[in-house]
Design a protein around this motif. Structure first.
Motif, mmCIF file in Angstrom:
data_model
loop_
_atom_site.group_PDB
_atom_site.id
_atom_site.type_symbol
_atom_site.label_atom_id
_atom_site.label_comp_id
_atom_site.label_asym_id
_atom_site.label_seq_id
_atom_site.Cartn_x
_atom_site.Cartn_y
_atom_site.Cartn_z
ATOM 1 N N UNK A 225 -5.498 -5.945 -3.044
ATOM 2 C CA UNK A 225 -4.299 -5.643 -2.255
ATOM 3 C C UNK A 225 -4.360 -4.184 -1.825
ATOM 4 N N UNK A 226 -4.120 -3.946 -0.531
ATOM 5 C CA UNK A 226 -3.953 -2.589 -0.021
ATOM 6 C C UNK A 226 -2.457 -2.277 -0.019
ATOM 7 N N UNK A 227 -2.103 -1.139 -0.586
ATOM 8 C CA UNK A 227 -0.709 -0.707 -0.638
ATOM 9 C C UNK A 227 -0.583 0.599 0.136
ATOM 10 N N UNK A 228 0.390 0.644 1.049
ATOM 11 C CA UNK A 228 0.624 1.822 1.875
ATOM 12 C C UNK A 228 1.984 2.406 1.506
ATOM 13 N N UNK A 229 1.983 3.666 1.079
ATOM 14 C CA UNK A 229 3.230 4.340 0.724
ATOM 15 C C UNK A 229 3.180 5.784 1.188
ATOM 16 N N UNK A 230 4.142 6.156 2.014
ATOM 17 C CA UNK A 230 4.236 7.536 2.501
ATOM 18 C C UNK A 230 2.917 8.041 3.079
ATOM 19 N N UNK A 231 2.215 7.148 3.756
ATOM 20 C CA UNK A 231 0.960 7.535 4.386
ATOM 21 C C UNK A 231 -0.258 7.411 3.500
ATOM 22 N N UNK A 232 -0.062 7.255 2.198
ATOM 23 C CA UNK A 232 -1.189 7.092 1.283
ATOM 24 C C UNK A 232 -1.657 5.641 1.281
ATOM 25 N N UNK A 233 -2.949 5.448 1.039
ATOM 26 C CA UNK A 233 -3.516 4.102 0.985
ATOM 27 C C UNK A 233 -4.126 3.894 -0.398
ATOM 28 N N UNK A 234 -3.619 2.883 -1.091
ATOM 29 C CA UNK A 234 -4.100 2.540 -2.422
ATOM 30 C C UNK A 234 -4.706 1.143 -2.389
ATOM 31 N N UNK A 235 -5.587 0.882 -3.340
ATOM 32 C CA UNK A 235 -6.167 -0.448 -3.461
ATOM 33 C C UNK A 235 -5.970 -0.931 -4.894
ATOM 34 N N UNK A 236 -5.662 -2.216 -5.042
ATOM 35 C CA UNK A 236 -5.445 -2.813 -6.357
ATOM 36 C C UNK A 236 -6.276 -4.077 -6.500
ATOM 37 N N UNK A 237 -6.717 -4.330 -7.709
ATOM 38 C CA UNK A 237 -7.270 -5.636 -8.052
ATOM 39 C C UNK A 237 -6.270 -6.327 -8.968
ATOM 40 N N UNK A 238 -6.114 -7.631 -8.842
ATOM 41 C CA UNK A 238 -5.086 -8.306 -9.633
ATOM 42 C C UNK A 238 -5.389 -8.289 -11.123
ATOM 43 N N UNK A 239 -4.338 -8.151 -11.918
ATOM 44 C CA UNK A 239 -4.456 -8.330 -13.363
ATOM 45 C C UNK A 239 -4.594 -9.826 -13.625
ATOM 46 N N UNK A 240 -5.609 -10.208 -14.365
ATOM 47 C CA UNK A 240 -5.871 -11.623 -14.630
ATOM 48 C C UNK A 240 -5.328 -12.079 -15.972
ATOM 49 N N UNK A 241 -5.279 -11.150 -16.932
ATOM 50 C CA UNK A 241 -4.840 -11.495 -18.284
ATOM 51 C C UNK A 241 -3.818 -10.457 -18.743
ATOM 52 N N UNK A 242 -2.856 -10.873 -19.545
ATOM 53 C CA UNK A 242 -1.850 -9.942 -20.056
ATOM 54 C C UNK A 242 -2.481 -8.796 -20.826
ATOM 55 N N UNK A 243 -3.623 -9.041 -21.458
ATOM 56 C CA UNK A 243 -4.268 -8.016 -22.274
ATOM 57 C C UNK A 243 -4.796 -6.863 -21.445
#
Length: 245
Positions: A225-243
């Protein structure tokens, strides 16, 4: 975290009596085997192509552990085997706890608690752009909103992917000086689009998110997921396990 298609991982069994090692090494199996030198359950180099992976691997794992006498269970170090289920490619974790308890858990990808990293083009391992599937919404302000909207629309309309379906709408609001981009199942190179968004947006104006999946049935740990906030660009990978939280 990435896992190869099929099965990946190992389970440490600790130091076992020689007769037990011989018995484990002689067990038949399609996916798993006992590796005496390392004292671990490992994935065979030559894997089958016809047997259903998850039930076969789970059965072989339990069979191997069932052959270990109870007196030897405290020595079992444990470990994880990761399996991509047939057809759905859903990721499943077979965990052997220290002492021999076995747990089976299905991955449920979640971005709510996923760690963010600053995006740098070309440094993240993503799904092949030709099969990327984009969904999301991004807004920005631009010096020339109408021109920016046309350029963003052209990025989607001219990309030569393998799946022409989907909708991308880049709409300008000249009075407000803004552009809104909406993506629904669009086959498009995400990094190409993100770079264009950064190029056209005025400082600190990018806002929204884009989820990158696949039309080709990639496993969930390949999504981002690409997240855009206040001009910044972040990238995330999904958490698959609660641990992992």
């Amino acid at each position: 975290m990435f896992y190869d298609p099929g099965c990946f991982g190992r389970v440490e069994l600790g130091t076992l009596p020689v007769d037990v090692q011989r018995r484990l090494a002689a067990l038949p199996g399609e996916w798993l085997e006992f590796d005496a030198p390392s004292g671990a359950i490992v994935v065979r180099y030559v894997q089958p192509t016809s047997s259903p992976s998850l039930p076969t691997i789970a059965g072989e794992l339990v069979r191997i552990i069932s052959e270990i006498p109870g007196a030897c269970h405290p020595a079992i170090g444990g470990g994880d085997l990761y399996v991509h289920a047939d057809q759905t490619l859903q990721l499943v974790r077979l965990r052997v706890e220290p002492g021999g308890a076995v747990h089976i858990r299905w991955a449920h990808p979640d971005y709510a608690t996923a760690r963010r990293r600053a995006w740098q083009r070309g440094t993240h391992d993503l799904v092949d752009p030709k099969v990327q599937r984009l969904n999301g919404r991004v807004s920005l302000t631009a010096a020339e909103p109408a021109k920016a909207a046309r350029e963003l629309q052209a990025v989607a309309d001219t990309f030569e992917g393998l799946y022409p379906e989907g909708d991308c709408h880049a709409v300008a609001d000249p009075a407000a000086g803004t552009v809104r981009v909406e993506l629904e199942d669009v086959n498009l190179d995400a990094e190409l689009l993100v770079a264009k968004l950064q190029q056209l947006a005025t400082a600190s104006s990018l806002d929204g998110r884009i989820d990158v999946g696949s039309f080709a049935g990639e496993a969930p740990e390949h999504y981002v997921r690409f997240v855009f906030e206040n001009g910044n660009v972040w990238i995330q990978r999904p958490v698959l396990w609660d641990s992992e939280v």
